[in-house]
Enzyme design. Structure first.
Site, PDB file in Angstrom:
ATOM      1  N   ASP A  43      39.115  42.634  47.570  1.00  0.00           N
ATOM      2  CA  ASP A  43      38.770  41.224  47.329  1.00  0.00           C
ATOM      3  C   ASP A  43      38.203  41.038  45.913  1.00  0.00           C
ATOM      4  O   ASP A  43      37.961  39.919  45.477  1.00  0.00           O
ATOM      5  CB  ASP A  43      37.831  40.663  48.412  1.00  0.00           C
ATOM      6  N   SER A  44      38.046  42.166  45.172  1.00  0.00           N
ATOM      7  CA  SER A  44      37.705  42.066  43.751  1.00  0.00           C
ATOM      8  C   SER A  44      38.751  41.236  43.015  1.00  0.00           C
ATOM      9  O   SER A  44      38.478  40.713  41.934  1.00  0.00           O
ATOM     10  CB  SER A  44      37.626  43.470  43.126  1.00  0.00           C
ATOM     11  N   ASP A  82      41.581  44.329  51.977  1.00  0.00           N
ATOM     12  CA  ASP A  82      40.183  43.932  52.169  1.00  0.00           C
ATOM     13  C   ASP A  82      40.137  42.645  52.983  1.00  0.00           C
ATOM     14  O   ASP A  82      40.911  41.724  52.737  1.00  0.00           O
ATOM     15  CB  ASP A  82      39.581  43.624  50.784  1.00  0.00           C
ATOM     16  N   LYS A 111      39.967  46.786  55.438  1.00  0.00           N
ATOM     17  CA  LYS A 111      38.613  47.270  55.106  1.00  0.00           C
ATOM     18  C   LYS A 111      37.603  46.179  55.458  1.00  0.00           C
ATOM     19  O   LYS A 111      37.820  44.997  55.151  1.00  0.00           O
ATOM     20  CB  LYS A 111      38.510  47.627  53.619  1.00  0.00           C
ATOM     21  N   GLU A 113      33.248  45.322  55.474  1.00  0.00           N
ATOM     22  CA  GLU A 113      31.958  45.734  54.911  1.00  0.00           C
ATOM     23  C   GLU A 113      30.850  45.702  55.961  1.00  0.00           C
ATOM     24  O   GLU A 113      30.807  44.812  56.798  1.00  0.00           O
ATOM     25  CB  GLU A 113      31.570  44.792  53.758  1.00  0.00           C
ATOM     26  N   GLU A 181      29.483  52.782  48.156  1.00  0.00           N
ATOM     27  CA  GLU A 181      29.412  52.124  46.843  1.00  0.00           C
ATOM     28  C   GLU A 181      28.000  52.150  46.280  1.00  0.00           C
ATOM     29  O   GLU A 181      27.035  51.854  46.999  1.00  0.00           O
ATOM     30  CB  GLU A 181      29.925  50.674  46.961  1.00  0.00           C
TER      31      GLU A 181
HETATM   32  O1  KIV Z   1      37.236  44.801  46.266  1.00  0.00           O
HETATM   33  C1  KIV Z   1      37.307  45.952  45.817  1.00  0.00           C
HETATM   34  O2  KIV Z   1      38.060  46.209  44.878  1.00  0.00           O
HETATM   35  C2  KIV Z   1      36.492  46.970  46.474  1.00  0.00           C
HETATM   36  C3  KIV Z   1      36.159  48.272  45.821  1.00  0.00           C
HETATM   37  C4  KIV Z   1      35.749  49.311  46.804  1.00  0.00           C
HETATM   38  C5  KIV Z   1      36.953  48.809  44.741  1.00  0.00           C
HETATM   39  O3  KIV Z   1      36.043  46.732  47.559  1.00  0.00           O
END
Ligand code: KIV
Length: 275
Positions: A43-44, A82, A111, A113, A181
């Site tokens: 999500d970056s 993500d 993924k 969090e 992280e």
């Molecule tokens: O959003 C992202 O790019 C991440 C990192 C772990 C690189 O969550």
């Protein structure tokens, strides 16, 4: 075709796992060609590709477009999508529905969090439904407002034990690996040594089972800020800037396009051309 089993296999063989982010077709293609073990559509991308202020704004429907592009560019790669902020936090049904959107768009896994009772249930339900889950602990950007900024995690023995306890819960719930992280290398090593599943570090030192970084950061393409843990392997910003400047000059001075980049008629076609 790479599968989820690759993560445990690499860890068991003591081979480090190399992951990178990708958001588009051509980047995914070159990452696959380079033999990177797995790709994260992180999500970056909200900040790096869309220029949003932070990652809070992106939605699951927006993410889907990028997941589709990456899966087209890297058809043989293991692709993790993500789950954006609040796309899985309302209830398990909402989380499952959005996770399924990612898989239908071409992701091999998702993924999530954090770690709490609710997240653990969601992980179990995803895994039971056939969706592998990568966990994410330590600094979790989607909780930045409650954490109070980009703070290094696991700086004390208590904090490290707490992260380890959460990582063990993620492992028991069925996560195939966990991202760690922004934490001291010693803390990440301790957590890695006490887990069966692999850890993927970002700003967490060399002893994690693998590493992940934002591709645009290591290529020097994203220049808004540079975290300490980023190593620049190229300076694409300046290469692109120079090339675009050269193009502009050549257009202005009529050096581009030359005959080589132009189409010409043969003599017969020229005779017939009535202009
Ligand atoms: O959003 C992202 O790019 C991440 C990192 C772990 C690189 O969550």
């Amino acid at each position: 075709m790479k599968t989820v089993n690759l993560f445990q296999k690499l860890k068991d063989n003591n081979e480090k796992i190399a992951m990178l982010t990708a958001y588009d077709y051509s980047t995914a293609k070159v990452i696959e060609e380079a033999g990177i073990d797995a790709i994260l559509v992180g999500d970056s991308l909200a900040m790096v590709a869309l220029g949003y202020r932070d990652t809070y704004i992106i939605t699951a429907d927006e993410m889907k477009i990028f997941v589709k592009a990456v899966s087209k560019g890297a058809p043989n790669s293991f692709i993790v999508a993500d789950m954006p902020f609040m796309s899985y936090n309302i209830n398990v049904e909402q989380g499952l529905e959005n996770a399924s959107k990612m898989v239908k768009a071409g992701a091999s896994a998702i993924k999530l969090e954090g770690c709490n009772k609710y997240i653990l249930t969601l992980i179990q339900r995803c895994v039971e439904s056939g969706i592998p889950v990568l966990g994410h602990l330590g600094f979790t950007p989607q909780l930045m407002n409650t954490i109070g900024g980009h703070k290094i995690q696991g700086k004390t023995a208590e904090m490290t034990e707490e992260i380890l306890a959460n990582a063990q819960k993620l492992e028991a719930a069925g996560c195939f690996a966990v991202v760690l992280e922004l934490m001291p290398a010693e803390s990440a090593k301790y957590i890695t040594d006490n887990l069966n599943i692999p850890t993927i570090g970002i700003g967490a030192g060399a002893d994690c089972s693998g590493q992940i970084v934002v591709t645009d950061d290591i290529l020097g393409k994203f220049t808004d800020f540079k975290p300490k843990f980023v190593k620049k392997y190229a300076d694409l910003h300046n290469i692109v800037l120079e090339s675009i400047g050269q193009y502009k000059n050549e257009v202005k001075t009529l050096a581009f396009p030359s005959l080589e980049e132009s189409f010409e008629l043969n003599s017969e076609e020229r005779d017939k051309l009535d202009i």
